[in-house]
Scaffold this active site. Sequence first.
Site, PDB file in Angstrom:
ATOM      1  N   SER A 169       1.082  -1.410  -0.373  1.00 27.31           N
ATOM      2  CA  SER A 169      -0.185   0.387   0.019  1.00 27.31           C
ATOM      3  C   SER A 169       0.747   1.443  -0.004  1.00 27.31           C
ATOM      4  CB  SER A 169      -0.797  -0.572   1.263  1.00 27.31           C
ATOM      5  OG  SER A 169       0.023   0.293   2.580  1.00 27.31           O
ATOM      6  N   GLU A 227       3.917   6.358   6.556  1.00 24.06           N
ATOM      7  CA  GLU A 227       3.572   6.372   5.787  1.00 24.06           C
ATOM      8  C   GLU A 227       4.677   7.857   5.563  1.00 24.06           C
ATOM      9  OE1 GLU A 227       3.420   5.662   2.407  1.00 24.06           O
ATOM     10  OE2 GLU A 227       3.238   3.590   3.133  1.00 24.06           O
TER      11      GLU A 227
HETATM   12  N1  DGL Z   1       2.048  -2.795   4.778  1.00 27.43           N
HETATM   13  C1  DGL Z   1       0.621  -2.998   4.715  1.00 27.43           C
HETATM   14  C2  DGL Z   1       0.920  -4.448   5.656  1.00 27.43           C
HETATM   15  O1  DGL Z   1       1.392  -4.680   5.975  1.00 27.43           O
HETATM   16  C3  DGL Z   1      -0.512  -1.977   5.057  1.00 27.43           C
HETATM   17  C4  DGL Z   1      -0.426  -0.442   6.046  1.00 27.43           C
HETATM   18  C5  DGL Z   1      -1.486  -0.224   5.562  1.00 27.43           C
HETATM   19  O2  DGL Z   1      -1.744   0.475   4.418  1.00 27.43           O
HETATM   20  O3  DGL Z   1      -2.645   0.250   6.192  1.00 27.43           O
HETATM   21  O4  DGL Z   1      -0.798  -4.995   6.593  1.00 27.43           O
END
Ligand code: DGL
Length: 271
Positions: free
Chosen positions: A12, A153
């Site tokens: 994401s 982020e």
């Molecule tokens: N990095 C992602 C995960 O491992 C998602 C984080 C997100 O976009 O909420 O779940």
Amino acid sequence: MFVQQAIAILDSGVGGLTVAKEVMRQLPREKIIYFGDTARSPYGPRSPEEVTLFTEQIVDYLIQFNPKMIVIACNTATAAALEHIKKKVSIPVIGVIHPGARAAISATKTGRIGVIGTVGTINSGAYITALKELNPAIDVESEACPDFAPLVEKGQFETPEAHLVVEHSLQEMKQHPIDCLILGCTHYPFLKRSIQAVMGPKVKLISSADETAREISTVLYQKGQLARGNEIPIHQFFCSGDSEMFNKIAHQWLGEQIELTPIVWQVSTPS
Ligand code: DGL
């Protein structure tokens, strides 16, 4: 001309860079094409249907580069879409949940494991299923930490504010007598220092990055598709949102300048 086929990695946002970094370390000859959907991050609060749709759109985008493998380096997308994407494409597709579960099972001494992740991942129960499949006697405590990925982020992972958020979010998890804590979101290794400080030295933090890179290596070896030759691969990075922040974080995390192509996403971007 021979063109080296790449490993396509998606997330994401910047979280999948924790997996990309480990792939670069374990398999330095492999070329990586990375996609971070920063315009639509976080995925955690979204429905499984929406996350599946987004994952499918990214896979459609990445497939045009003719990769040899897709790595869904996002737990939320793995929980929602792994099986769907596996059926959709003819190349191997790897998620991060089973590798994370395997790493925790091999690390635990007491059989008491904690899992933290996004709301989507925790609500899916995917870690509990994966852990119990390996060992039904394992005791699992899970908890969502919805504030962590948005912090990362924003590039805030070493700040006192980030530490306070981590401290506050882990109050309950800290009460459980676990000996391992799975970082069930690929963004969380960015907050590792704070998480370790809050959980204390007796709790081992498990990130799925190492084990995922090992699985990539095993699958490519079995298929006779490991990269050969002495050329240094030139990785490609794409993101759908703020490229400046992505660049900054990637540079900081990977310790090298990256070549980033921000893309104008052709599909709708629901808020
Ligand atoms: N990095 C992602 C995960 O491992 C998602 C984080 C997100 O976009 O909420 O779940």
